[in-house]
Design a protein around this motif. Structure first.
Motif, PDB file in Angstrom:
ATOM      1  N   LEU A   1      99.891  23.192 -57.164  1.00  0.00           N
ATOM      2  CA  LEU A   1      98.892  22.601 -56.294  1.00  0.00           C
ATOM      3  C   LEU A   1      98.540  21.158 -56.654  1.00  0.00           C
ATOM      4  O   LEU A   1      97.862  20.480 -55.880  1.00  0.00           O
ATOM      5  CB  LEU A   1      97.603  23.448 -56.316  1.00  0.00           C
ATOM      6  CG  LEU A   1      97.768  24.903 -55.842  1.00  0.00           C
ATOM      7  CD1 LEU A   1      96.455  25.664 -56.000  1.00  0.00           C
ATOM      8  CD2 LEU A   1      98.244  24.945 -54.407  1.00  0.00           C
ATOM      9  N   GLU A   2      98.957  20.712 -57.830  1.00  0.00           N
ATOM     10  CA  GLU A   2      98.620  19.348 -58.240  1.00  0.00           C
ATOM     11  C   GLU A   2      99.446  18.342 -57.445  1.00  0.00           C
ATOM     12  O   GLU A   2     100.679  18.374 -57.463  1.00  0.00           O
ATOM     13  CB  GLU A   2      98.871  19.164 -59.738  1.00  0.00           C
ATOM     14  CG  GLU A   2      97.900  19.944 -60.603  1.00  0.00           C
ATOM     15  CD  GLU A   2      98.071  19.586 -62.070  1.00  0.00           C
ATOM     16  OE1 GLU A   2      97.861  18.408 -62.424  1.00  0.00           O
ATOM     17  OE2 GLU A   2      98.440  20.480 -62.842  1.00  0.00           O
ATOM     18  N   GLN A   3      98.762  17.450 -56.769  1.00  0.00           N
ATOM     19  CA  GLN A   3      99.447  16.505 -55.894  1.00  0.00           C
ATOM     20  C   GLN A   3     100.388  15.594 -56.664  1.00  0.00           C
ATOM     21  O   GLN A   3     101.464  15.244 -56.171  1.00  0.00           O
ATOM     22  CB  GLN A   3      98.417  15.667 -55.128  1.00  0.00           C
ATOM     23  CG  GLN A   3      99.034  14.797 -54.044  1.00  0.00           C
ATOM     24  CD  GLN A   3      97.992  14.100 -53.204  1.00  0.00           C
ATOM     25  OE1 GLN A   3      96.804  14.217 -53.475  1.00  0.00           O
ATOM     26  NE2 GLN A   3      98.422  13.384 -52.186  1.00  0.00           N
ATOM     27  N   SER A   4     100.008  15.210 -57.889  1.00  0.00           N
ATOM     28  CA  SER A   4     100.846  14.302 -58.679  1.00  0.00           C
ATOM     29  C   SER A   4     102.184  14.938 -59.024  1.00  0.00           C
ATOM     30  O   SER A   4     103.190  14.246 -59.202  1.00  0.00           O
ATOM     31  CB  SER A   4     100.121  13.897 -59.970  1.00  0.00           C
ATOM     32  OG  SER A   4      99.790  15.039 -60.744  1.00  0.00           O
ATOM     33  N   VAL A   5     102.218  16.276 -59.106  1.00  0.00           N
ATOM     34  CA  VAL A   5     103.458  16.996 -59.370  1.00  0.00           C
ATOM     35  C   VAL A   5     104.178  17.289 -58.058  1.00  0.00           C
ATOM     36  O   VAL A   5     105.388  17.081 -57.932  1.00  0.00           O
ATOM     37  CB  VAL A   5     103.187  18.306 -60.134  1.00  0.00           C
ATOM     38  CG1 VAL A   5     104.469  19.119 -60.283  1.00  0.00           C
ATOM     39  CG2 VAL A   5     102.603  18.010 -61.508  1.00  0.00           C
TER      40      VAL A   5
END
Length: 202
Positions: free
Chosen positions: A120-124
């Protein structure tokens, strides 16, 4: 000796000299090319080893040597006939733990990989398909371990894998984590949509 004969001899001599010079030039070029080839072929092992982590981290495990698949640490059932089979969880001297396994589509239908696999992490997630959502749980130490990333937030897992996963096909995968303490001999593995369970750490 006639002038015509003299001219013929001179032309023949010039042609011989030119042919010899050309042969010498080609020989020199061939030697140079051979040297370049030899020097580059002396370093593919270092190039491959330096590229192995990069390829393995960004291209579906390319460049990595996967363990013997006859050993199974755990099989975790997922949706629509998809199994996650873990073959190894190996520590290294750098303080990392790498989980090796495969996804196997046991059904007769192609499986569209859900976006939730990348987390869910946008950076990933901005780096595309990955196994960024995988976590390990050390119940003994009461710690949860997340997939490692590089300095650009690219997850150190299999990425850019084929989607959909074809019917009856399998896909080799890996994921790198911080290593738990040496006293920890097993960890729980969690991945969206799959049954949770434990695997042995070597």
């Amino acid at each position: 000796m006639s002038m015509r004969l003299m001219r013929s001899i001179r032309r023949g001599g010039a042609a011989t000299v030119f042919a010899a010079a050309l042969a010498l030039s080609l020989s020199a070029c061939g030697g140079s090319g051979g040297t370049t080839k030899d020097s580059s072929s002396s370093s593919p092992s270092s190039a491959a080893s330096s590229g192995a982590v990069k390829d393995g981290a960004s291209k579906g495990g390319g460049g990595r040597t996967f363990p013997d698949k006859s050993k199974v640490l755990g099989t975790f059932k997922g949706p629509d006939g998809i199994d996650l089979i873990v073959h190894a969880a190996t520590r290294d001297s750098g303080g990392f733990l790498t989980v090796y396994g495969e996804f196997k589509n046991t059904s007769s239908e192609d499986y569209t990989v859900p976006i939730g696999w990348q987390g869910l992490e946008q950076s990933v997630a901005m780096h595309g398909r990955s196994l960024g959502a995988m976590t390990l749980v050390d119940s003994k130490e009461r710690k949860r371990y997340y997939v490692l990333r590089d300095s650009d937030d690219r997850p150190l897992t299999t990425t850019d894998y084929a989607d959909p996963l074809k019917a009856k096909a399998s896909m080799d995968v890996f994921a790198m984590f911080p290593a738990p303490p040496a006293s920890t001999t097993e960890v729980g593995i969690q991945f969206p949509g799959f049954a949770a369970g434990t695997i042995e750490v070597s």
